[in-house]
Design a protein around this motif. Structure first.
Motif, mmCIF file in Angstrom:
data_model
loop_
_atom_site.group_PDB
_atom_site.id
_atom_site.type_symbol
_atom_site.label_atom_id
_atom_site.label_comp_id
_atom_site.label_asym_id
_atom_site.label_seq_id
_atom_site.Cartn_x
_atom_site.Cartn_y
_atom_site.Cartn_z
ATOM 1 N N LYS A 156 -10.728 -1.018 1.986
ATOM 2 C CA LYS A 156 -9.934 -0.214 1.061
ATOM 3 C C LYS A 156 -10.632 -0.174 -0.292
ATOM 4 O O LYS A 156 -10.796 -1.195 -0.959
ATOM 5 C CB LYS A 156 -8.525 -0.803 0.920
ATOM 6 N N ASN A 167 0.819 -1.208 0.000
ATOM 7 C CA ASN A 167 0.000 0.000 0.000
ATOM 8 C C ASN A 167 0.864 1.273 0.000
ATOM 9 O O ASN A 167 0.565 2.251 -0.683
ATOM 10 C CB ASN A 167 -0.903 -0.037 1.236
ATOM 11 N N ASN A 210 -5.114 7.073 1.440
ATOM 12 C CA ASN A 210 -5.908 5.853 1.314
ATOM 13 C C ASN A 210 -7.389 6.204 1.359
ATOM 14 O O ASN A 210 -7.813 7.049 2.165
ATOM 15 C CB ASN A 210 -5.569 4.898 2.461
ATOM 16 N N HIS A 248 -7.211 4.782 -3.754
ATOM 17 C CA HIS A 248 -6.239 5.725 -3.196
ATOM 18 C C HIS A 248 -6.087 6.897 -4.140
ATOM 19 O O HIS A 248 -6.447 6.828 -5.318
ATOM 20 C CB HIS A 248 -4.883 5.056 -2.930
#
Length: 393
Positions: A363, A282, A321, A366
């Motif tokens: 998630k 990430n 994020n 991003h």
């Protein structure tokens, strides 16, 4: 037959395989396809982020013998996008094709007890810790491990399977709450910062290392990663120490592929390794927009036996994020985030992962904001955060 005995380089037009259908696999597909490869993804979930963009989705369990046989026979090389894929599945695939990283390397990293011992054996400092496989290990643990963090040895990520424990009694309570599974108890240290080193290592032992990212976590999940290429000059000794430690770990693991090592910087300036991620990370997402070659392109290059690309950062960057929380207003009603507002900032790069359902803590994407200087990137990142209602300082 080992991976090193396979024909290299693998020409474009060939099939590459990915075990895992999440967002990391999705970004791998984009990178592989841009270089002319076809991608087959093995994942049990219909509509998974990587499966919907891959050339072929093999929908089956990660340990399904027939699916592994099909993937290994179809593909010249296979990789993975998450550390909890069964190591034996990677070993089975290696009978048919090149596999990076190897099942043996992943087996070490997916068990925190083995991982901590391995990092220590490699000569890289870690926080004081002890392995916990029964309550007696907590009762007998040294006093300097309290306050500490109890972490389940397997299947923990993004803060899951972890508990901060202020005392021995709290650790015992947490161990019981985890169901008595093997754990690691490590001391909480006085932290000044957290950095991660993303690197790639090829079959020819060549390595490239990206500029370390400085990370901020919220509720155990990475929230912000900041990379400043100019800071390499002022932090040269620290960054060099981190890069050397990461390369030492990769070398002793006989690791091939993209690897991330997370480090704590203590208040006294010393460096300790936290954990290893045997995959793109990430905190390396900025490499898509801020570096000559992304971490996903490096993953493809390793698999195909191609020369590694440059890890040079041509821009400073701030990566934000995007979690599913943004799809809910203060009253809990769902609504679409203001993507047009985000893209009104001319150095904001939006990456959404194609997940059908937004859930809190999930998630979803991003945003990488780039700039000629870190101040420029931070100024636009602050604006993006205001538009979305993200916490950013």
């Amino acid at each position: 037959m080992t991976a090193l005995q396979h024909s290299m380089p693998v020409p474009p037009g060939s099939w590459l395989g990915m075990v895992g259908g999440g967002q990391l696999g999705r970004m791998f597909c984009h990178a592989a396809q841009s270089l002319g490869y076809k991608v087959a993804v093995l994942d049990p979930a219909a509509g998974c982020p990587a499966g919907v963009v891959a050339d072929r989705h093999i929908q089956a369990a990660y340990d399904d013998p027939a699916a592994l046989e099909l993937l290994g026979s179809l593909c010249a090389a296979v990789s993975t996008e998450f550390e909890n894929v069964p190591a034996d599945s990677l070993r089975r695939l290696a009978r048919h094709c090149a596999v990076s990283p190897s099942g043996d390397a992943v087996a070490v990293v997916q068990d925190r007890i083995l991982e901590k011992a391995f990092i220590t054996q490699a000569g890289v400092p870690v926080a004081p810790y002890c392995a916990v496989t029964d309550r007696a290990h907590i009762v007998q643990a040294p006093d300097n491990l309290f306050p500490g963090i109890l972490k389940a040895a397997r299947l923990g990520y993004d803060g899951k399977g972890q508990a901060r424990v202020s005392s021995r009694d709290a650790a015992l309570e947490a161990f019981d709450a985890f169901g008595g599974v093997p754990c690691v108890l490590e001391a909480m240290l006085p932290l000044a910062d957290e950095i991660s080193v993303v690197m790639a290592r090829g079959y020819d032992d060549a390595c490239v290392v990206y500029t370390p990212a400085h990370n901020e976590h919220r509720d155990g999940i990475l929230a912000v990663s900041t990379v400043d290429p100019v800071a390499v000059q002022s932090r040269q000794a620290l960054y060099a120490q981190a890069a050397q430690a990461a390369q030492r770990i990769a070398g002793q693991l006989d690791y091939r592929g993209v690897l991330c090592v997370e480090f704590f910087i203590l208040e006294d300036g010393s460096l300790v390794a936290n954990e290893i991620a045997p995959r793109p990370h990430n905190s390396g997402h900025h490499t898509i927009n801020a570096c000559v070659s992304s971490q996903f392109e490096q993953q493809v290059r390793v698999m195909a036996g191609l020369p590694l690309g440059s890890a040079h950062s041509h821009s400073a960057s701030v990566m934000l994020n995007i979690l599913g929380d943004l799809w809910f207003d203060a009253a809990g009603n769902m609504r679409e985030p203001d993507w047009a507002g985000v893209l009104g900032f001319d150095h904001a790069h939006l990456h959404l992962y194609g997940k059908a359902e937004a859930r809190k803590g999930r998630k979803m994407g991003h945003i990488t904001v780039t700039g000629a200087t870190l101040d420029q990137a931070r100024e636009q990142a602050a604006g993006v955060a205001r538009v979305l209602g993200l916490a950013y300082s």
